[in-house]
Design an enzyme around this catalytic site. Sequence first.
Site, short mmCIF file in Angstrom:
data_model
loop_
_atom_site.label_atom_id
_atom_site.label_comp_id
_atom_site.label_asym_id
_atom_site.label_seq_id
_atom_site.Cartn_x
_atom_site.Cartn_y
_atom_site.Cartn_z
N GLU A 193 4.14 4.94 -13.47
CA GLU A 193 4.03 5.65 -12.19
C GLU A 193 4.76 4.82 -11.15
OE1 GLU A 193 -0.06 6.32 -11.24
OE2 GLU A 193 -0.39 7.67 -12.93
N ASP A 200 -4.94 5.42 -0.74
CA ASP A 200 -4.75 4.11 -1.34
C ASP A 200 -5.51 3.02 -0.61
OD1 ASP A 200 -2.90 4.80 -3.46
OD2 ASP A 200 -1.49 5.28 -1.86
#
Length: 278
Positions: free
Chosen positions: A49, A60
């Site tokens: 990824e 995040d």
Amino acid sequence: MTRIDKTFAALKREGRAGLVTFITAGDPDYETSLALLKGLPAAGADVIELGMPFSDPMADGPAIQASSLRALKAGQTMKKTLSLVREFRNEDQTTPIVLMGYYNPIYIYAVDRFVRDASEAGADGLIIVDLPPEEDEELRPAAVAAGLNLIRLATPTTDAKRLPAVLANTSGFVYYVSIAGITGTAAPDVTSVGAHVERIKAHTDLPIAIGFGVKSPEQVRDLAEVAEGVVVGSALVAAIAESLDADGKATGETKPKLLGLVEHLSAALRQPAEAAAV
């Protein structure tokens, strides 16, 4: 079959789960990022990824937020991110690359142009964390037409009513978010995760990769018992950060520190008994 399909089929034949690694494109700079990207498969990454840097990565945690900011400060752009994929593909035609991030940079780049350029560069899939199924009409048809897998997130709060919408038009694999919250801030509970994964598997034949909060070989090994893939991201970008000098620049330790950690995590999937004794 896409590269992602072929990879998970090969993993099934091997009888093991895959290691899915996340790094942020351009962190801490373009050339170092390219070297890390090229080194991941040999270190044990089965799927990569590649984070598309964004100034407001709301899903995040601190580690990945910081990696995005480092990349942007170093001049990383969407064009450069796709260039990383293209350069990687010059040497590796096998390892899948999934572009992961947020919709805003794609929208700014222009959706049709992004999908075309991502496909031509050699990307295999997309994970857009802030684009729910109900709002993906601009992106999904173009991505499907270009042969890109559109991978969706399922979470601990994805109930039976919501799950069909998440799974509809999903391809490649399903990304199961193992914790409620942002990346890298809590450890997954294997028993709870296993129950949720079994519930999802009752509704899809797609492989399932578990991510968020996975840091240790022990966690990787345990989660591999209930899914086809295990995603490690925050621990990897944290390792990159720890290797940098006082000015945030790469050092001679950056590449070996990151790839050494990947090798250690990969061993938990390839040699479980040996990893358990470490």
